[in-house]
Design an enzyme around this catalytic site. Structure first.
Site, PDB file in Angstrom:
ATOM      1  N   ILE A   1      -5.003 -21.951   3.319  1.00 45.41           N
ATOM      2  CA  ILE A   1      -4.447 -22.808   4.366  1.00 45.41           C
ATOM      3  C   ILE A   1      -3.008 -22.337   4.567  1.00 45.41           C
ATOM      4  O   ILE A   1      -2.243 -22.246   3.601  1.00 45.41           O
ATOM      5  CB  ILE A   1      -4.473 -24.303   3.963  1.00 45.41           C
ATOM      6  CG1 ILE A   1      -5.913 -24.751   3.685  1.00 45.41           C
ATOM      7  CG2 ILE A   1      -3.833 -25.155   5.062  1.00 45.41           C
ATOM      8  CD1 ILE A   1      -6.869 -24.647   4.853  1.00 45.41           C
TER       9      ILE A   1
ATOM     10  N   GLN B   1      -0.099 -26.912   4.942  1.00 41.57           N
ATOM     11  CA  GLN B   1      -0.466 -27.326   3.592  1.00 41.57           C
ATOM     12  C   GLN B   1      -0.011 -28.758   3.309  1.00 41.57           C
ATOM     13  O   GLN B   1       0.977 -29.231   3.864  1.00 41.57           O
ATOM     14  CB  GLN B   1       0.134 -26.351   2.577  1.00 41.57           C
ATOM     15  CG  GLN B   1      -0.537 -24.986   2.603  1.00 41.57           C
ATOM     16  CD  GLN B   1       0.108 -23.978   1.672  1.00 41.57           C
ATOM     17  OE1 GLN B   1       0.991 -24.307   0.890  1.00 41.57           O
ATOM     18  NE2 GLN B   1      -0.342 -22.730   1.742  1.00 41.57           N
ATOM     19  N   GLY B   2      -0.770 -29.425   2.444  1.00 36.20           N
ATOM     20  CA  GLY B   2      -0.440 -30.794   2.066  1.00 36.20           C
ATOM     21  C   GLY B   2      -0.947 -31.846   3.035  1.00 36.20           C
ATOM     22  O   GLY B   2      -0.604 -33.022   2.913  1.00 36.20           O
TER      23      GLY B   2
ATOM     24  N   GLY C   1      -4.413 -32.088   3.774  1.00 37.91           N
ATOM     25  CA  GLY C   1      -5.826 -32.355   3.509  1.00 37.91           C
ATOM     26  C   GLY C   1      -6.792 -31.375   4.139  1.00 37.91           C
ATOM     27  O   GLY C   1      -8.012 -31.587   4.082  1.00 37.91           O
ATOM     28  N   HIS C   2      -6.297 -30.283   4.711  1.00 39.91           N
ATOM     29  CA  HIS C   2      -7.189 -29.339   5.397  1.00 39.91           C
ATOM     30  C   HIS C   2      -8.076 -28.575   4.418  1.00 39.91           C
ATOM     31  O   HIS C   2      -9.220 -28.243   4.743  1.00 39.91           O
ATOM     32  CB  HIS C   2      -6.373 -28.363   6.243  1.00 39.91           C
ATOM     33  CG  HIS C   2      -5.531 -29.032   7.280  1.00 39.91           C
ATOM     34  ND1 HIS C   2      -6.083 -29.713   8.348  1.00 39.91           N
ATOM     35  CD2 HIS C   2      -4.184 -29.149   7.405  1.00 39.91           C
ATOM     36  CE1 HIS C   2      -5.104 -30.205   9.093  1.00 39.91           C
ATOM     37  NE2 HIS C   2      -3.945 -29.885   8.536  1.00 39.91           N
ATOM     38  N   GLY C   3      -7.566 -28.296   3.218  1.00 36.75           N
ATOM     39  CA  GLY C   3      -8.364 -27.594   2.227  1.00 36.75           C
ATOM     40  C   GLY C   3      -9.598 -28.391   1.847  1.00 36.75           C
ATOM     41  O   GLY C   3     -10.707 -27.843   1.758  1.00 36.75           O
ATOM     42  N   ALA C   4      -9.426 -29.685   1.641  1.00 35.94           N
ATOM     43  CA  ALA C   4     -10.558 -30.548   1.295  1.00 35.94           C
ATOM     44  C   ALA C   4     -11.552 -30.632   2.451  1.00 35.94           C
ATOM     45  O   ALA C   4     -12.770 -30.570   2.244  1.00 35.94           O
ATOM     46  CB  ALA C   4     -10.057 -31.942   0.929  1.00 35.94           C
TER      47      ALA C   4
ATOM     48  N   GLU D   1     -15.445 -17.390  -6.801  1.00 37.42           N
ATOM     49  CA  GLU D   1     -15.063 -16.175  -7.525  1.00 37.42           C
ATOM     50  C   GLU D   1     -13.648 -16.320  -8.091  1.00 37.42           C
ATOM     51  O   GLU D   1     -12.697 -16.481  -7.329  1.00 37.42           O
ATOM     52  CB  GLU D   1     -15.109 -14.972  -6.577  1.00 37.42           C
ATOM     53  CG  GLU D   1     -14.669 -13.658  -7.189  1.00 37.42           C
ATOM     54  CD  GLU D   1     -14.630 -12.530  -6.169  1.00 37.42           C
ATOM     55  OE1 GLU D   1     -13.957 -11.522  -6.434  1.00 37.42           O
ATOM     56  OE2 GLU D   1     -15.261 -12.678  -5.107  1.00 37.42           O
TER      57      GLU D   1
END
Length: 418
Positions: free
Chosen positions: A242, A247-248, A250-253, A275
């Site tokens: 991201i 960042q921070g 919630g886009h990763g989730a 991996e």
């Protein structure tokens, strides 16, 4: 006949020279300036600039470039299509003062990772920026969600797409996108895009500019589909990023959830893995998988308090493509949440169960020690015994337990806010 200068004069001159040359060293993480540009005024706006976390893959472990003062390496991208402006500025070059000293090939290192077609002038870049209204995301739409921005008091819309190399223009776009990996993933490498077992998932922000709908790149994930005998696949997350400006939020989730949901619909998928996952990725995965599993019948509160079961492993695998190892970790997180911390017996049972799992590697060491007694000389055995001292093992086990507990509590706090 030449006279040799006194040694003290040589050393003094050398020290003076070293000090002067040291002025031409630059921290490449500070020198590299990155931008995602939406408007022409962003180009000169310092607040839109961000810098790499890493540059060692280009400039060595010290992350230093030699030969310039006031070095600035500008890599600016249009927010959507990632059309690139690359230019390098500096206030002085070592060659100007010391004609026998060569500067590092700073520009050449950047050219190794950015694809051809970039521009070097602001006017050309602004012309590309004007074409952003024509840019549209690649592939098929998987998920749309909104994020509330407290500062601006508004909701912003984001979309996640799945793409592959058959999408017109995606190969060239991906070549530009992957350059960010070198700056934000410590052990990053470019993948073989000609292998059609790769899947690509990209997050975009959907926004309005002068009455038109535009898209900005937020981040992405690559997943490789490994073959599992006899007729299954095992998708393995390879890269996930991201971009710093997002960042921070919630886009990763959101991205990881969307990817899991995508593969869960396929009967061909055995399970989903990653991996060499980073510590941050593991924390993100803990949250996402716990969020999924908390709704499964096998993970109800009363069953959690009875211990980890095959039903939990089966439901997690069949419904969510989660392997047994990850299901066990999710169980520990959710059981901690279900444990009454004022009940000493419940707390004790939880602690012992987690420690039994953590003790696995130590038991293996004990088995190895038993074998060593048959083959090692007394002095060699003494060395290994000291390394496996029981007291040390207990201390390490307690530290591991407290670390796990802290990690799990952070996941539980996030689940409460979700």
């Amino acid at each position: 006949m030449c006279r040799r200068l006194p040694r003290s004069i040589n050393i003094s001159s050398l020290n003076s020279m070293e000090k002067k040359l040291a002025e031409y060293k630059c921290d490449t993480n500070e020198a590299i300036c990155l931008k995602l540009v939406r408007y022409p005024e962003d180009i000169d706006d310092e607040s839109t600039t961000f810098h790499p976390e890493y540059s060692h893959q280009l400039y060595g472990d010290d992350e230093v470039a030699f030969g310039y003062k006031g070095l600035q390496i500008q890599l600016y991208y249009t927010a959507g299509n990632l059309s690139t402006l690359f230019r390098m500025t500096y206030s002085a070059k070592v060659k100007d003062s010391f004609d026998f000293v060569e500067p590092d090939d700073v520009e050449g290192k950047i050219r190794e990772i950015i694809p051809p077609g970039f521009c070097c002038g602001t006017d050309d870049f602004v012309s590309l920026l004007e074409k952003e209204a024509n840019f549209r995301p690649f592939g098929s739409l998987l998920h749309t969600y909104t994020v509330h921005n407290v500062e601006e008091g508004d909701d912003f819309t984001f979309q996640i797409y799945k793409a592959d190399m058959s999408c017109a223009g995606f190969r060239e776009y991906h070549e530009r996108l992957q350059t960010f990996l070198m700056f934000f993933i410590e052990t990053a490498s470019f993948i073989d895009v000609d292998d059609d077992r790769w899947d690509y998932f990209i997050v975009f922000e959907k926004y309005n500019k002068d009455g038109e709908t535009l898209f900005a790149t937020v981040g992405y994930m690559t997943v490789y589909n490994y073959y599992v005998y006899p007729d299954k696949t095992r998708p393995r997350v390879s890269q996930m990023l991201i971009l710093p400006t997002y960042q921070g939020e919630g886009h990763g989730a959101q991205l990881l959830e969307a990817v899991h949901r995508f593969y869960c619909t396929s009967p061909k998928v055995q399970d989903i893995t990653a991996e060499d996952p980073s510590e941050n990725y593991v924390k993100l995965r803990d949250f996402v998988l716990a969020k999924f599993c908390q709704g499964l019948p096998a993970f109800s509160t009363d069953k959690l308090l009875q211990g980890f079961s095959e039903d939990m492993a089966t439901e997690a695998r069949e419904n969510l493509k989660i392997n047994k190892k990850h299901a066990r970790r999710v169980y520990e997180i959710l059981r901690l949440r279900a444990t009454d911390m004022s009940d000493d017996e419940q707390v004790r049972e939880y602690r012992l169960e987690v420690k039994r799992r953590l003790f696995g590697p130590y038991k293996k060491n004990q088995r190895e020690l038993t074998k060593m007694r048959k083959y090692l000389r007394p002095e060699e055995l003494a060395s290994h015994v000291s390394q496996m001292d029981t007291q040390v093992q207990h201390e390490e086990l307690e530290r591991s337990y407290q670390q796990v507990l802290g990690d799990y509590r952070r996941v539980i706090e996030r689940l409460a806010q979700a």
